[in-house]
Design an enzyme around this catalytic site. Structure first.
Site, PDB file in Angstrom:
ATOM      1  N   GLU A   1       4.309 -33.386  38.926  1.00 53.99           N
ATOM      2  CA  GLU A   1       3.105 -32.839  39.569  1.00 53.99           C
ATOM      3  C   GLU A   1       3.544 -31.707  40.477  1.00 53.99           C
ATOM      4  O   GLU A   1       4.142 -31.937  41.524  1.00 53.99           O
ATOM      5  CB  GLU A   1       2.387 -33.934  40.378  1.00 53.99           C
ATOM      6  CG  GLU A   1       1.966 -35.150  39.567  1.00 53.99           C
ATOM      7  CD  GLU A   1       0.782 -34.885  38.663  1.00 53.99           C
ATOM      8  OE1 GLU A   1       0.282 -33.748  38.620  1.00 53.99           O
ATOM      9  OE2 GLU A   1       0.362 -35.816  37.960  1.00 53.99           O
TER      10      GLU A   1
ATOM     11  N   GLU B   1       0.822 -19.722  45.821  1.00 52.74           N
ATOM     12  CA  GLU B   1       0.406 -20.899  46.587  1.00 52.74           C
ATOM     13  C   GLU B   1       0.819 -20.716  48.047  1.00 52.74           C
ATOM     14  O   GLU B   1       2.010 -20.627  48.351  1.00 52.74           O
ATOM     15  CB  GLU B   1       1.089 -22.138  45.997  1.00 52.74           C
ATOM     16  CG  GLU B   1       0.563 -23.431  46.547  1.00 52.74           C
ATOM     17  CD  GLU B   1       1.286 -24.639  45.957  1.00 52.74           C
ATOM     18  OE1 GLU B   1       2.505 -24.571  45.756  1.00 52.74           O
ATOM     19  OE2 GLU B   1       0.600 -25.653  45.714  1.00 52.74           O
TER      20      GLU B   1
ATOM     21  N   CYS C   1      -2.148 -29.669  47.016  1.00 57.31           N
ATOM     22  CA  CYS C   1      -1.954 -28.991  45.739  1.00 57.31           C
ATOM     23  C   CYS C   1      -3.292 -28.633  45.098  1.00 57.31           C
ATOM     24  O   CYS C   1      -3.405 -27.659  44.375  1.00 57.31           O
ATOM     25  CB  CYS C   1      -1.150 -29.881  44.801  1.00 57.31           C
ATOM     26  SG  CYS C   1      -1.837 -31.532  44.668  1.00 57.31           S
TER      27      CYS C   1
ATOM     28  N   LYS D   1      12.946 -41.325  46.792  1.00 56.48           N
ATOM     29  CA  LYS D   1      13.531 -40.376  47.746  1.00 56.48           C
ATOM     30  C   LYS D   1      12.401 -39.590  48.394  1.00 56.48           C
ATOM     31  O   LYS D   1      11.825 -38.713  47.780  1.00 56.48           O
ATOM     32  CB  LYS D   1      14.511 -39.419  47.066  1.00 56.48           C
ATOM     33  CG  LYS D   1      15.440 -38.778  48.087  1.00 56.48           C
ATOM     34  CD  LYS D   1      15.803 -37.341  47.810  1.00 56.48           C
ATOM     35  CE  LYS D   1      14.730 -36.345  48.088  1.00 56.48           C
ATOM     36  NZ  LYS D   1      14.284 -36.221  49.484  1.00 56.48           N
TER      37      LYS D   1
HETATM   38  P1  NAD Z   1       9.873 -29.413  47.258  1.00 57.54           P
HETATM   39  O1  NAD Z   1       9.987 -29.055  45.828  1.00 57.54           O
HETATM   40  O2  NAD Z   1      10.546 -28.560  48.254  1.00 57.54           O
HETATM   41  O3  NAD Z   1      10.444 -30.894  47.507  1.00 57.54           O
HETATM   42  C1  NAD Z   1       9.950 -31.996  46.778  1.00 57.54           C
HETATM   43  C2  NAD Z   1      11.005 -33.098  46.784  1.00 57.54           C
HETATM   44  O4  NAD Z   1      12.113 -32.683  45.985  1.00 57.54           O
HETATM   45  C3  NAD Z   1      11.577 -33.405  48.170  1.00 57.54           C
HETATM   46  O5  NAD Z   1      11.732 -34.799  48.300  1.00 57.54           O
HETATM   47  C4  NAD Z   1      12.931 -32.706  48.134  1.00 57.54           C
HETATM   48  O6  NAD Z   1      13.868 -33.271  49.011  1.00 57.54           O
HETATM   49  C5  NAD Z   1      13.334 -32.937  46.688  1.00 57.54           C
HETATM   50  N1  NAD Z   1      14.384 -32.050  46.168  1.00 57.54           N
HETATM   51  C6  NAD Z   1      14.864 -30.900  46.696  1.00 57.54           C
HETATM   52  N2  NAD Z   1      15.819 -30.382  45.891  1.00 57.54           N
HETATM   53  C7  NAD Z   1      15.944 -31.215  44.839  1.00 57.54           C
HETATM   54  C8  NAD Z   1      16.767 -31.217  43.662  1.00 57.54           C
HETATM   55  N3  NAD Z   1      17.644 -30.258  43.422  1.00 57.54           N
HETATM   56  N4  NAD Z   1      16.607 -32.224  42.773  1.00 57.54           N
HETATM   57  C9  NAD Z   1      15.692 -33.193  42.989  1.00 57.54           C
HETATM   58  N5  NAD Z   1      14.905 -33.241  44.096  1.00 57.54           N
HETATM   59  C10 NAD Z   1      15.037 -32.274  45.010  1.00 57.54           C
HETATM   60  O7  NAD Z   1       8.313 -29.533  47.568  1.00 57.54           O
HETATM   61  P2  NAD Z   1       7.596 -29.821  48.974  1.00 57.54           P
HETATM   62  O8  NAD Z   1       7.701 -28.593  49.801  1.00 57.54           O
HETATM   63  O9  NAD Z   1       8.068 -31.113  49.553  1.00 57.54           O
HETATM   64  O10 NAD Z   1       6.080 -30.060  48.514  1.00 57.54           O
HETATM   65  C11 NAD Z   1       5.178 -29.022  48.350  1.00 57.54           C
HETATM   66  C12 NAD Z   1       4.928 -28.748  46.898  1.00 57.54           C
HETATM   67  O11 NAD Z   1       4.526 -29.936  46.218  1.00 57.54           O
HETATM   68  C13 NAD Z   1       3.796 -27.770  46.686  1.00 57.54           C
HETATM   69  O12 NAD Z   1       4.131 -26.828  45.692  1.00 57.54           O
HETATM   70  C14 NAD Z   1       2.655 -28.658  46.212  1.00 57.54           C
HETATM   71  O13 NAD Z   1       1.670 -27.992  45.469  1.00 57.54           O
HETATM   72  C15 NAD Z   1       3.359 -29.691  45.423  1.00 57.54           C
HETATM   73  N6  NAD Z   1       2.533 -30.908  45.298  1.00 57.54           N
HETATM   74  C16 NAD Z   1       1.931 -31.183  44.107  1.00 57.54           C
HETATM   75  C17 NAD Z   1       1.105 -32.296  43.971  1.00 57.54           C
HETATM   76  C18 NAD Z   1       0.427 -32.628  42.675  1.00 57.54           C
HETATM   77  O14 NAD Z   1      -0.057 -33.742  42.523  1.00 57.54           O
HETATM   78  N7  NAD Z   1       0.346 -31.701  41.736  1.00 57.54           N
HETATM   79  C19 NAD Z   1       0.902 -33.126  45.063  1.00 57.54           C
HETATM   80  C20 NAD Z   1       1.522 -32.816  46.256  1.00 57.54           C
HETATM   81  C21 NAD Z   1       2.355 -31.700  46.366  1.00 57.54           C
END
Ligand code: NAD
Length: 485
Positions: free
Chosen positions: A250, A386, A286, A174
């Site tokens: 992550e 962040e 991140c 997804k």
């Molecule tokens: P997000 O948590 O808003 O969304 C991540 C994913 O989760 C999306 O596909 C979203 O549609 C989905 N999602 C939303 N609600 C959900 C639910 N209830 N259940 C399951 N899935 C759901 O994050 P974002 O804004 O897309 O990404 C940014 C964040 O990701 C930042 O905090 C960043 O640090 C982190 N990140 C971490 C790494 C790592 O390797 N540590 C890498 C990239 C991004």
């Protein structure tokens, strides 16, 4: 170029069950350039069903060597299609061409690395004494669900789908709301290279709805999540329902960088690192080095060298030559980062560069000027939280112990960095930082052959390296009584 994208379920491109489509926005122009089918609960169920069926179908008969060769062939296809993938990626995400093609290359490298692992996974035998045979089988988990964020969609897709497929699992992916069509373009290459139906499903759609359905489905036997801490918590709660293994989680980061070089003559490296922290992916990483702890005698010289280089960075659309950083991914995220910049000023930080919308980019597009805040301290929200944009904070420190204490004083623990030519300091500090990833005198090794992941609120599990692929398998012990009587 294709301007209409569909879901990829059970080896077929199809509309969502209710026919809904959503526009795909170019963040540099704020205009829609394509539309994508929007998945529903029924589509998610169909995807899981097809992934489960595929485990006992043709895919189940593929030898590990064949799975590995397949991943290598997809990696080669990705490389052959670099120009087209990068152009689409720049349009959907805003990354300048050099950053988009670099991530396309990363995607290929993940598949190559894990493709090489496919036929090297082994079980073992355990000696329990005469008359007994005991062996341990290493098996795939089964259906795995991959929930991805928008910031490195190709990289993150391949770093989890790669090991999942290498180990014999099937995948339902997804992608995020902001970035889905480049993921679908990648899935098309898997299809063209001959992936059996149902082994890989990609289903864009509403995160809260599809994410919940997929992570609460009892047929799913592995969850791989990358995203924010808040969503990560929800995913863990969903996983608890069926005790579904969470392969990796992550989450976010707020990486510290400790500048302890010998003297001013060695400041070029850290200054370049700070510039990169804002330019690369417009800071939407991140592992971004967002907190700079600089020894006091180097502090003003560091800022003096940094300011002109930051002002020289060129934000702009990917279509313009020589652009260093693109726009942020969405209006929502742009507003969020701009709010943090206002907050930094309110909190009393000294603005060294940037601080709002850059000049010369016009009125359209989610552009933010690379922004440096000095005279910060750990009590400020801009230091603790962040921001995920081209914004860094700089803090003077008097000793390496103080720098380590301040670096560790954060709820995240993903990445970190130290700049020093003193070997003892470098290794001592590396051992004391409460993080999953340390770099010394530069920033690299964010995956592929090495484990990457965090501690504390940054998550659990590791992506990349041998441990990562083992996490996509489960062990089964078999005991045999030999002979009769
Ligand atoms: P997000 O948590 O808003 O969304 C991540 C994913 O989760 C999306 O596909 C979203 O549609 C989905 N999602 C939303 N609600 C959900 C639910 N209830 N259940 C399951 N899935 C759901 O994050 P974002 O804004 O897309 O990404 C940014 C964040 O990701 C930042 O905090 C960043 O640090 C982190 N990140 C971490 C790494 C790592 O390797 N540590 C890498 C990239 C991004």
């Amino acid at each position: 170029m294709n301007t209409s994208y569909q879901l990829f379920i059970d080896g077929v491109w199809r509309e969502g069950s209710d026919g809904k489509r959503v526009p795909v926005i170019n963040p540099a122009t704020e205009e829609a350039f394509a539309e994508v089918s929007w998945g529903t609960v029924d589509d998610a169920n169909l995807a899981v069903e097809s992934s489960q069926k595929a485990l006992s179908g043709q895919w189940g008969t593929w030898s590990p060597t064949r799975r590995g060769r397949f991943l290598l062939s997809v990696a080669a296809a990705i490389r052959r299609n670099t120009a087209e993938l990068s152009a689409l990626f720049s349009k959907e995400h805003g990354k300048p061409p050099h950053q988009a093609s670099s991530e396309v290359e990363d995607a290929a490298r993940y598949l190559e690395y894990f493709g090489g692992w496919a036929n090297k996974l082994t079980g073992m035998t355990i000696d329990l004494g005469q008359g007994q045979l005991d062996y341990v089988l290493r098996e795939p988990l089964g259906v795995t669900v991959h929930i991805a964020p928008w910031n490195y969609p190709l990289d993150i897709f391949c770093r989890s789908v790669g090991p999942a497929l290498a180990a014999g699992n099937t995948c339902v992916v997804k992608p995020s709301r902001e970035i889905s069509v480049v993921t679908l373009a990648l899935a098309r290459l898997f299809q063209e290279e001959g992936i059996p139906a149902g082994v890989l499903n990609v289903i864009p759609g509403p995160g809260t709805v599809l994410g919940k359905v997929l992570t609460e489905d009892p047929r799913v036997r592995g969850i791989i999540f990358t995203g924010s801490v808040a969503t990560g918590r929800t995913v863990l709660q969903s996983a608890a329902l069926n005790i579904t293994p969470v392969v990796s989680m992550e989450l976010g980061g707020k990486a510290p960088s400790l500048v302890f070089v010998k003297d001013e003559s060695e400041l070029d490296g850290p200054v370049g690192g700070a510039v990169g922290a804002m330019a690369w992916n417009a800071g939407q990483s991140c592992g971004q080095r967002a907190r700079w702890y600089v020894r006091r005698d180097l502090y003003e010289p560091f800022l003096e060298r940094l300011a002109p280089r930051v002002r020289n960075l060129k934000p702009g659309p990917a279509t313009q030559p020589g652009v260093d950083l693109g726009p942020l991914v969405s209006k929502k995220h742009y507003d969020n980062v701009m709010n943090y910049i206002r907050l930094g000023i309110e909190e009393g930080a000294r603005l060294i560069a940037g601080g709002g919308r850059p000049e010369g980019v016009g009125e359209k597009g989610y552009f933010v000027a690379p922004t440096v805040f000095a005279d910060c301290h750990n009590g400020m929200r801009i230091v603790r939280e962040e921001i995920f944009g081209p914004v860094i904070t700089v803090i003077p420190v008097d000793s390496i112990d103080e720098a380590v204490a301040l670096a560790n004083d954060n709820s995240f623990g993903l990445s970190s960095e130290i700049w020093t030519s003193d070997l003892t300091t470098a290794h001592l500090v590396a051992s004391k930082l409460d993080v999953g990833h340390v770099t010394i005198n530069g920033s690299a090794a964010f995956g592929f052959e090495v484990p990457f992941g965090g501690v504390k609120l940054s998550g659990l599990g590791r992506e990349g390296g041998p441990e990562a692929i083992l996490a996509y398998t489960r062990l089964k012990n078999v005991w045999v009584k030999l002979g009769h009587g």
